[in-house]
Design a protein around this motif. Structure first.
Motif, PDB file in Angstrom:
ATOM      1  N   LEU A  41      96.886 103.359  63.161  1.00  0.00           N
ATOM      2  CA  LEU A  41      97.143 103.197  61.728  1.00  0.00           C
ATOM      3  C   LEU A  41      97.053 101.725  61.333  1.00  0.00           C
ATOM      4  CD1 LEU A  41      98.021 104.337  58.989  1.00  0.00           C
ATOM      5  CD2 LEU A  41     100.393 104.214  59.785  1.00  0.00           C
ATOM      6  N   GLY A  42      97.623 100.838  62.161  1.00  0.00           N
ATOM      7  CA  GLY A  42      97.566  99.411  61.875  1.00  0.00           C
ATOM      8  C   GLY A  42      96.144  98.885  61.845  1.00  0.00           C
ATOM      9  N   CYS A  43      95.303  99.360  62.770  1.00  0.00           N
ATOM     10  CA  CYS A  43      93.905  98.923  62.802  1.00  0.00           C
ATOM     11  C   CYS A  43      93.143  99.398  61.567  1.00  0.00           C
ATOM     12  CB  CYS A  43      93.223  99.442  64.065  1.00  0.00           C
ATOM     13  SG  CYS A  43      93.763  98.647  65.592  1.00  0.00           S
ATOM     14  N   LEU A  44      93.382 100.637  61.153  1.00  0.00           N
ATOM     15  CA  LEU A  44      92.716 101.142  59.951  1.00  0.00           C
ATOM     16  C   LEU A  44      93.143 100.352  58.717  1.00  0.00           C
ATOM     17  CD1 LEU A  44      92.917 104.991  60.610  1.00  0.00           C
ATOM     18  CD2 LEU A  44      90.838 103.590  60.571  1.00  0.00           C
ATOM     19  N   ARG A  45      94.423 100.032  58.634  1.00  0.00           N
ATOM     20  CA  ARG A  45      94.899  99.221  57.501  1.00  0.00           C
ATOM     21  C   ARG A  45      94.292  97.827  57.536  1.00  0.00           C
ATOM     22  NH1 ARG A  45     101.445 100.385  57.169  1.00  0.00           N
ATOM     23  NH2 ARG A  45     101.338 102.540  56.433  1.00  0.00           N
ATOM     24  N   ALA A  46      94.173  97.256  58.731  1.00  0.00           N
ATOM     25  CA  ALA A  46      93.580  95.924  58.853  1.00  0.00           C
ATOM     26  C   ALA A  46      92.120  95.934  58.421  1.00  0.00           C
ATOM     27  CB  ALA A  46      93.717  95.419  60.295  1.00  0.00           C
ATOM     28  N   LEU A  47      91.384  96.982  58.821  1.00  0.00           N
ATOM     29  CA  LEU A  47      89.993  97.112  58.410  1.00  0.00           C
ATOM     30  C   LEU A  47      89.893  97.257  56.897  1.00  0.00           C
ATOM     31  CD1 LEU A  47      86.967  97.595  58.856  1.00  0.00           C
ATOM     32  CD2 LEU A  47      87.509  99.996  59.333  1.00  0.00           C
ATOM     33  N   ASP A  48      90.740  98.098  56.321  1.00  0.00           N
ATOM     34  CA  ASP A  48      90.732  98.294  54.868  1.00  0.00           C
ATOM     35  C   ASP A  48      91.020  96.976  54.144  1.00  0.00           C
ATOM     36  OD1 ASP A  48      90.890 100.200  52.467  1.00  0.00           O
ATOM     37  OD2 ASP A  48      92.841  99.198  52.387  1.00  0.00           O
ATOM     38  N   ARG A  49      91.944  96.190  54.690  1.00  0.00           N
ATOM     39  CA  ARG A  49      92.311  94.922  54.062  1.00  0.00           C
ATOM     40  C   ARG A  49      91.137  93.939  54.108  1.00  0.00           C
ATOM     41  NH1 ARG A  49      96.670  94.646  56.313  1.00  0.00           N
ATOM     42  NH2 ARG A  49      95.991  93.628  58.213  1.00  0.00           N
ATOM     43  N   LEU A  50      90.482  93.818  55.252  1.00  0.00           N
ATOM     44  CA  LEU A  50      89.339  92.915  55.359  1.00  0.00           C
ATOM     45  C   LEU A  50      88.236  93.311  54.382  1.00  0.00           C
ATOM     46  CD1 LEU A  50      88.834  92.244  59.192  1.00  0.00           C
ATOM     47  CD2 LEU A  50      89.592  90.627  57.448  1.00  0.00           C
ATOM     48  N   ALA A  51      87.949  94.606  54.319  1.00  0.00           N
ATOM     49  CA  ALA A  51      86.894  95.076  53.415  1.00  0.00           C
ATOM     50  C   ALA A  51      87.272  94.816  51.964  1.00  0.00           C
ATOM     51  CB  ALA A  51      86.638  96.561  53.647  1.00  0.00           C
ATOM     52  N   SER A  52      88.549  94.999  51.636  1.00  0.00           N
ATOM     53  CA  SER A  52      89.005  94.752  50.262  1.00  0.00           C
ATOM     54  C   SER A  52      88.901  93.281  49.897  1.00  0.00           C
ATOM     55  CB  SER A  52      90.449  95.231  50.094  1.00  0.00           C
ATOM     56  OG  SER A  52      90.535  96.631  50.251  1.00  0.00           O
ATOM     57  N   GLU A  53      88.986  92.411  50.886  1.00  0.00           N
ATOM     58  CA  GLU A  53      88.872  90.970  50.652  1.00  0.00           C
ATOM     59  C   GLU A  53      87.422  90.504  50.593  1.00  0.00           C
ATOM     60  OE1 GLU A  53      91.152  89.428  53.885  1.00  0.00           O
ATOM     61  OE2 GLU A  53      93.093  89.855  52.931  1.00  0.00           O
TER      62      GLU A  53
ATOM     63  N   ILE B 166      86.049  98.292  71.192  1.00  0.00           N
ATOM     64  CA  ILE B 166      86.255  98.232  72.638  1.00  0.00           C
ATOM     65  C   ILE B 166      87.476  99.071  72.999  1.00  0.00           C
ATOM     66  CG2 ILE B 166      86.746  96.722  74.602  1.00  0.00           C
ATOM     67  CD1 ILE B 166      83.995  96.251  73.442  1.00  0.00           C
ATOM     68  N   GLY B 167      87.315  99.999  73.965  1.00  0.00           N
ATOM     69  CA  GLY B 167      88.394 100.925  74.287  1.00  0.00           C
ATOM     70  C   GLY B 167      88.576 101.915  73.158  1.00  0.00           C
ATOM     71  N   CYS B 168      87.490 102.573  72.775  1.00  0.00           N
ATOM     72  CA  CYS B 168      87.425 103.275  71.493  1.00  0.00           C
ATOM     73  C   CYS B 168      88.232 104.569  71.432  1.00  0.00           C
ATOM     74  CB  CYS B 168      85.966 103.574  71.150  1.00  0.00           C
ATOM     75  SG  CYS B 168      85.133 104.706  72.300  1.00  0.00           S
ATOM     76  N   GLY B 169      88.551 105.199  72.575  1.00  0.00           N
ATOM     77  CA  GLY B 169      89.270 106.473  72.523  1.00  0.00           C
ATOM     78  C   GLY B 169      88.499 107.501  71.738  1.00  0.00           C
ATOM     79  N   THR B 170      89.040 107.961  70.616  1.00  0.00           N
ATOM     80  CA  THR B 170      88.365 108.961  69.790  1.00  0.00           C
ATOM     81  C   THR B 170      87.230 108.386  68.951  1.00  0.00           C
ATOM     82  OG1 THR B 170      89.927 108.596  67.986  1.00  0.00           O
ATOM     83  CG2 THR B 170      90.485 110.331  69.561  1.00  0.00           C
ATOM     84  N   ALA B 171      87.090 107.059  68.939  1.00  0.00           N
ATOM     85  CA  ALA B 171      86.084 106.341  68.138  1.00  0.00           C
ATOM     86  C   ALA B 171      86.429 106.352  66.654  1.00  0.00           C
ATOM     87  CB  ALA B 171      84.676 106.875  68.356  1.00  0.00           C
ATOM     88  N   VAL B 172      87.685 106.603  66.314  1.00  0.00           N
ATOM     89  CA  VAL B 172      88.053 106.666  64.897  1.00  0.00           C
ATOM     90  C   VAL B 172      87.826 105.322  64.206  1.00  0.00           C
ATOM     91  CG1 VAL B 172      90.509 106.158  65.314  1.00  0.00           C
ATOM     92  CG2 VAL B 172      89.830 107.427  63.270  1.00  0.00           C
ATOM     93  N   LEU B 173      88.052 104.201  64.901  1.00  0.00           N
ATOM     94  CA  LEU B 173      87.863 102.894  64.278  1.00  0.00           C
ATOM     95  C   LEU B 173      86.384 102.582  64.089  1.00  0.00           C
ATOM     96  CD1 LEU B 173      90.582 100.903  66.254  1.00  0.00           C
ATOM     97  CD2 LEU B 173      90.781 102.024  64.017  1.00  0.00           C
ATOM     98  N   ALA B 174      85.579 102.899  65.086  1.00  0.00           N
ATOM     99  CA  ALA B 174      84.128 102.697  64.950  1.00  0.00           C
ATOM    100  C   ALA B 174      83.591 103.540  63.806  1.00  0.00           C
ATOM    101  CB  ALA B 174      83.437 103.060  66.266  1.00  0.00           C
ATOM    102  N   MET B 175      84.064 104.781  63.703  1.00  0.00           N
ATOM    103  CA  MET B 175      83.595 105.661  62.632  1.00  0.00           C
ATOM    104  C   MET B 175      84.048 105.151  61.263  1.00  0.00           C
ATOM    105  SD  MET B 175      83.787 109.524  64.203  1.00  0.00           S
ATOM    106  CE  MET B 175      85.590 109.568  64.261  1.00  0.00           C
ATOM    107  N   ALA B 176      85.258 104.592  61.203  1.00  0.00           N
ATOM    108  CA  ALA B 176      85.735 104.042  59.937  1.00  0.00           C
ATOM    109  C   ALA B 176      84.815 102.921  59.459  1.00  0.00           C
ATOM    110  CB  ALA B 176      87.166 103.540  60.098  1.00  0.00           C
TER     111      ALA B 176
END
Length: 290
Positions: free
Chosen positions: A133-145, A155-165
């Motif tokens: 959740l923290g990573c998704l919020r961080a990505l959203d914040r960077l994009a909003s800026e 790196i260490g993608c697991g489900t790849a949810v961050l890459a897909m985001a």
């Protein structure tokens, strides 16, 4: 059919793995054995086994004594449809513009969001955990800026949810890697389920050690949602893999571990931009020197 668990802790990686290997030779044999470091700085390791019938308590006691481990705690778990249980417990998650959901909640996807489908059977990395959740919020914040990631790796993608985001909000292809072969298969299945095939490439790699990653570097955004130890070890490679002024979003850190990681990355020229704590976990947004 009930399931039995047998859990213990002991000090040291090598004794822990030796105990895990010894457990695999028990009769009745376990259906699975896990060995994990307790990420609290104590030096303890947890060793556990799952059994379809009651384990041999005497044999476990002998193993524990031989390895200087604590006595095994044996528990019987009731028969449970775990996927149905997860579906009931895991409500959709909203993280800025992102909406993470299972197919059983497809009718709840709101208009105007960036949807990310993760099945309940693949629950690790759904966004419910404070690290994801923290990573998704961080990505959203960077994009909003106004940041636009043109060369992104998870790196260490697991489900790849961050890459897909990242692939949802930017048109450039994204790389996703994991050291675990099964995790890479899960990541690819999620990429396909989200109609992102060809947009997110999944590879098996330890850190940045893969020809495809080496060819793509340097990156302007790196996700690394792993654990403190691997993050610390990754710092020198991260410095070489980031473009000047590139960002790194790091998580998998307990709150009390964050300051040490910030200091270590600063020595490599990667400095703190933002931090957020969700429950016990902290997510860091860092930026390489220009």
């Amino acid at each position: 059919m009930p399931t039995f668990t047998a859990l213990t802790t002991l000090t040291g990686r090598d004794p822990a793995y030796a105990l895990g290997e010894a457990m695999e030779r028990l009769i009745p044999e376990p259906t699975g054995v896990g060995v994990f470091e307790v990420e609290d700085g104590s030096g303890l390791w947890e060793v556990g086994g799952y059994f379809e019938e009651a384990p041999d308590t005497a044999a476990l006691a002998v193993l524990a004594a031989a390895m200087s481990a604590k006595d095994f705690t044996i528990s019987e778990l009731p028969e449970t449809d775990w996927v149905a249980h997860v579906r009931r417990e895991l409500a959709p998650v909203e993280a800025g513009r992102f909406f993470v959901y299972g197919s059983h909640d497809a009718d709840k996807v709101p208009e105007g969001c960036q949807p990310l489908l993760i099945e309940a059977a693949m629950a690790f990395g759904t966004g419910h955990h404070g690290t994801t959740l923290g990573c998704l919020r961080a990505l959203d914040r960077l994009a909003s800026e106004g940041f636009h990631g043109k060369n992104v790796v998870d790196i260490g993608c697991g489900t790849a949810v961050l890459a897909m985001a990242a692939a949802r909000i930017w048109p450039e292809p994204v790389l996703a890697s994991d050291i675990d072969e099964v995790a890479v298969e899960v990541a690819q299945a999620n990429v396909d389920a989200n109609n992102l095939s060809g947009r997110v490439a999944c590879v098996e790699a330890a850190g940045f050690d893969h020809p495809q990653l080496a060819e793509a570097a340097p990156f302007d955004l790196v996700f690394a949602n792993i654990l403190k130890g691997p993050l610390v070890a990754l710092a020198p490679d991260m410095a070489g893999a980031l473009q000047p002024a590139g960002y790194a979003i790091l998580s998998g850190l307990l709150n009390e571990q964050a300051d040490e990681v910030i200091e270590i990355y600063a020595r490599s020229g990667i400095n703190l931009v933002h931090r957020e704590s969700i429950g016990d976990w902290t997510t860091l947004t860092l930026q390489a020197n220009a």
